[in-house]
Scaffold this motif. Structure first.
Motif, PDB file in Angstrom:
ATOM      1  N   VAL A 181      11.754  19.313  18.547  1.00  0.00           N
ATOM      2  CA  VAL A 181      13.078  19.889  18.794  1.00  0.00           C
ATOM      3  C   VAL A 181      13.738  20.111  17.437  1.00  0.00           C
ATOM      4  N   ASP A 182      14.058  21.349  17.121  1.00  0.00           N
ATOM      5  CA  ASP A 182      14.675  21.630  15.819  1.00  0.00           C
ATOM      6  C   ASP A 182      16.166  21.331  15.811  1.00  0.00           C
ATOM      7  N   GLN A 183      16.817  21.491  16.938  1.00  0.00           N
ATOM      8  CA  GLN A 183      18.259  21.227  16.929  1.00  0.00           C
ATOM      9  C   GLN A 183      18.787  20.974  18.335  1.00  0.00           C
ATOM     10  N   ARG A 184      19.710  20.007  18.405  1.00  0.00           N
ATOM     11  CA  ARG A 184      20.536  19.780  19.586  1.00  0.00           C
ATOM     12  C   ARG A 184      21.948  19.536  19.077  1.00  0.00           C
ATOM     13  N   SER A 185      22.918  20.119  19.729  1.00  0.00           N
ATOM     14  CA  SER A 185      24.312  19.936  19.319  1.00  0.00           C
ATOM     15  C   SER A 185      25.176  19.651  20.542  1.00  0.00           C
ATOM     16  N   TYR A 186      26.078  18.694  20.390  1.00  0.00           N
ATOM     17  CA  TYR A 186      27.016  18.343  21.450  1.00  0.00           C
ATOM     18  C   TYR A 186      28.386  18.118  20.810  1.00  0.00           C
ATOM     19  N   SER A 187      29.430  18.249  21.622  1.00  0.00           N
ATOM     20  CA  SER A 187      30.782  18.074  21.106  1.00  0.00           C
ATOM     21  C   SER A 187      31.673  17.443  22.168  1.00  0.00           C
ATOM     22  N   TRP A 188      32.573  16.569  21.711  1.00  0.00           N
ATOM     23  CA  TRP A 188      33.539  15.923  22.600  1.00  0.00           C
ATOM     24  C   TRP A 188      34.903  15.940  21.917  1.00  0.00           C
ATOM     25  N   SER A 189      35.946  16.163  22.702  1.00  0.00           N
ATOM     26  CA  SER A 189      37.313  16.140  22.172  1.00  0.00           C
ATOM     27  C   SER A 189      38.140  15.122  22.945  1.00  0.00           C
ATOM     28  N   TYR A 190      39.063  14.490  22.227  1.00  0.00           N
ATOM     29  CA  TYR A 190      39.889  13.443  22.810  1.00  0.00           C
ATOM     30  C   TYR A 190      41.354  13.760  22.508  1.00  0.00           C
ATOM     31  N   PRO A 191      41.991  14.587  23.324  1.00  0.00           N
ATOM     32  CA  PRO A 191      43.333  15.072  23.009  1.00  0.00           C
ATOM     33  C   PRO A 191      44.399  13.982  23.011  1.00  0.00           C
ATOM     34  N   GLY A 192      44.116  12.816  23.550  1.00  0.00           N
ATOM     35  CA  GLY A 192      45.110  11.751  23.573  1.00  0.00           C
ATOM     36  C   GLY A 192      45.280  11.026  22.253  1.00  0.00           C
ATOM     37  N   VAL A 193      44.433  11.312  21.275  1.00  0.00           N
ATOM     38  CA  VAL A 193      44.528  10.657  19.967  1.00  0.00           C
ATOM     39  C   VAL A 193      44.523  11.731  18.886  1.00  0.00           C
ATOM     40  N   SER A 194      44.952  11.350  17.673  1.00  0.00           N
ATOM     41  CA  SER A 194      44.992  12.325  16.587  1.00  0.00           C
ATOM     42  C   SER A 194      43.790  12.196  15.655  1.00  0.00           C
ATOM     43  N   LYS A 195      43.123  11.043  15.697  1.00  0.00           N
ATOM     44  CA  LYS A 195      41.993  10.821  14.796  1.00  0.00           C
ATOM     45  C   LYS A 195      40.995   9.906  15.495  1.00  0.00           C
ATOM     46  N   ILE A 196      39.747  10.334  15.537  1.00  0.00           N
ATOM     47  CA  ILE A 196      38.725   9.571  16.254  1.00  0.00           C
ATOM     48  C   ILE A 196      37.585   9.211  15.301  1.00  0.00           C
ATOM     49  N   GLY A 197      37.044   8.013  15.449  1.00  0.00           N
ATOM     50  CA  GLY A 197      35.900   7.582  14.666  1.00  0.00           C
ATOM     51  C   GLY A 197      34.740   7.216  15.566  1.00  0.00           C
ATOM     52  N   VAL A 198      33.587   6.954  14.954  1.00  0.00           N
ATOM     53  CA  VAL A 198      32.392   6.612  15.723  1.00  0.00           C
ATOM     54  C   VAL A 198      31.842   5.268  15.248  1.00  0.00           C
ATOM     55  N   ALA A 199      31.441   4.442  16.214  1.00  0.00           N
ATOM     56  CA  ALA A 199      30.916   3.107  15.934  1.00  0.00           C
ATOM     57  C   ALA A 199      29.740   2.832  16.860  1.00  0.00           C
ATOM     58  N   ALA A 200      29.104   1.663  16.638  1.00  0.00           N
ATOM     59  CA  ALA A 200      27.970   1.255  17.477  1.00  0.00           C
ATOM     60  C   ALA A 200      26.985   2.413  17.626  1.00  0.00           C
ATOM     61  N   ILE A 201      26.648   2.998  16.489  1.00  0.00           N
ATOM     62  CA  ILE A 201      25.856   4.231  16.470  1.00  0.00           C
ATOM     63  C   ILE A 201      24.369   3.923  16.637  1.00  0.00           C
ATOM     64  N   GLY A 202      23.730   4.681  17.485  1.00  0.00           N
ATOM     65  CA  GLY A 202      22.280   4.701  17.563  1.00  0.00           C
ATOM     66  C   GLY A 202      21.796   6.047  17.071  1.00  0.00           C
ATOM     67  N   THR A 203      20.762   6.046  16.236  1.00  0.00           N
ATOM     68  CA  THR A 203      20.327   7.265  15.546  1.00  0.00           C
ATOM     69  C   THR A 203      18.976   7.732  16.068  1.00  0.00           C
ATOM     70  N   ALA A 204      18.912   8.980  16.481  1.00  0.00           N
ATOM     71  CA  ALA A 204      17.624   9.604  16.787  1.00  0.00           C
ATOM     72  C   ALA A 204      16.980  10.020  15.466  1.00  0.00           C
ATOM     73  N   PHE A 205      15.747   9.559  15.220  1.00  0.00           N
ATOM     74  CA  PHE A 205      15.139   9.737  13.895  1.00  0.00           C
ATOM     75  C   PHE A 205      13.625   9.785  14.044  1.00  0.00           C
ATOM     76  N   VAL A 206      13.057  10.910  13.664  1.00  0.00           N
ATOM     77  CA  VAL A 206      11.606  11.089  13.645  1.00  0.00           C
ATOM     78  C   VAL A 206      11.258  11.699  12.295  1.00  0.00           C
ATOM     79  N   SER A 207      10.199  11.207  11.654  1.00  0.00           N
ATOM     80  CA  SER A 207       9.887  11.727  10.315  1.00  0.00           C
ATOM     81  C   SER A 207       8.392  11.739  10.070  1.00  0.00           C
ATOM     82  N   SER A 208       7.981  12.581   9.118  1.00  0.00           N
ATOM     83  CA  SER A 208       6.574  12.646   8.730  1.00  0.00           C
ATOM     84  C   SER A 208       6.453  13.180   7.305  1.00  0.00           C
ATOM     85  N   PRO A 209       6.148  12.298   6.348  1.00  0.00           N
ATOM     86  CA  PRO A 209       5.902  12.767   4.980  1.00  0.00           C
ATOM     87  C   PRO A 209       4.480  13.317   4.892  1.00  0.00           C
TER      88      PRO A 209
END
Lengths: 102, 248
Positions: free
Chosen positions: B162-190
């Motif tokens: 998969v070359d790309q996936r994009s998603y977006s979320w908006s939270y109009p009840g706040v003025s500034k949002i951060g991200v925590a407890a992150i899990g990362t999708a990661f596949v690699s091959s040197p």
């Protein structure tokens, strides 16, 4: 709001009120392959999991893979699991898990 | 509990229970990612290959860190957060381009006591340990999201690239949002050793009250675009918790 605790910052902004979902830290567990579960009543209203990975998926062997954990909360039970190894070059993504109510 | 203070939401959910520490803001600072060598795979003999990527390493002092990122200029993620010793954590961030990233570290209320004169409400448990303080900014959860790039089961298999996936979320009840407890999708091959190969990574951009997730393909050196990935399906997992950073 009609009831509950309100907290304002020095500029008068509301920084806490009765609509806020905030995190309570119930505990931590270190996971290193193999599944497990625990029960904590504070998860029942909704819980969180915050995993701190020791290794990245780039730390694995080219002939294997990196087994990353999965988490679920059902009622008061937190469950974590890892897939089975497929060969001796697989490594496990270990790390601390913080969990609690939200 | 027989004494003390409790607070609930207007829908009856516990906020402060009188015995359990809340997550409170301990410190915030900016870090900058720059070109570095990122592990991307090992040979069978244990030779670690790397690819060039925008990364930064730093130390966080906290008992139980909840690291929240605010990254308006790049897709970013937490690659690792390793406990070095009690209350000391080694953190590595990645971003898709060189960028300044805001880091907000939340911790147990007792470990995040503000300096200066006290005022307002403080809540202690039966042992006298601080569990909430009106001077502190508690971590407010707005949302949690999780998924898998390939809708894959957890086990090892061969999956379509998969070359790309994009998603977006908006939270109009706040003025500034951060991200925590992150899990990362990661596949690699040197594929050609260090500095020659490819990787796919998920990153999170936060701007105002919007979170954008981008899983993308990155290639360098002399390598061929992959048709398939051989990896564990769980390596495609991503997740995050959206945390209100308004007025911090």
């Amino acid at each position: 709001m009609t009831a509950g605790l309100q907290i304002f910052d020095a500029r008068g902004n509301v920084v806490f009120d009765a609509t806020y979902r905030v995190l309570r830290i119930a505990g931590s567990v270190y996971i290193n392959g193999g599944g497990g579960s625990l029960v904590d009543g504070r998860l029942a209203q909704g819980g969180f999991v915050s995993f701190q990975p020791d290794v990245t998926c780039g730390d694995g062997y080219l002939s294997g893979g990196v087994i990353t954990p999965r988490f679920s909360i059902s009622g008061s039970t937190l469950t974590w699991s890892y897939a089975d190894r497929h060969n001796n070059y697989d490594i496990v993504q270990s790390g601390f898990v913080f969990y609690g109510g939200s | 509990m027989t004494a003390g203070f409790q607070a609930w939401t207007d829908s009856g959910l516990v906020q402060i229970d009188g015995t359990t520490p809340n997550y409170a803001l301990r410190q915030s600072f900016n870090v900058g990612t720059n070109g570095g060598d990122m592990p991307a795979g090992k040979s069978n003999s244990g030779n670690q290959y790397t690819l060039r990527a925008n990364i930064v390493d730093f130390t966080v002092y906290a008992a139980t860190p909840l690291i929240v990122l605010y990254s308006p200029n790049a897709y970013a993620t937490i690659l690792r957060c390793i406990r070095q010793e009690a209350n000391t954590w080694a953190v590595r961030l990645w971003s898709n381009n060189s960028a300044t990233i805001g880091v907000y570290v939340f911790d147990q209320a007792s470990a995040a006591v503000p300096s200066g004169p006290g005022f307002g409400l403080q809540v202690f448990d039966a042992n006298g340990t601080l569990i909430a303080d009106a001077r502190q900014r508690l971590a407010r959860v707005i949302d949690t999201r999780a998924g898998n790039i390939n809708n894959a089961g957890a086990g090892f298999g061969q999956w379509g690239q998969v070359d790309q996936r994009s998603y977006s979320w908006s939270y109009p009840g706040v003025s500034k949002i951060g991200v925590a407890a992150i899990g990362t999708a990661f596949v690699s091959s040197p594929t050609g050793g260090s500095n020659s190969g490819w990787y796919n990574m998920s990153g999170l951009q936060t701007t105002g009250n919007t979170i954008n997730l981008n899983y993308a393909y990155y290639q360098q050196g002399n390598t061929s675009h992959p048709g398939n990935n051989n990896c564990f399906g769980s390596q495609y997992d991503w997740r995050f918790m959206a945390v209100d950073l308004s007025n911090i």
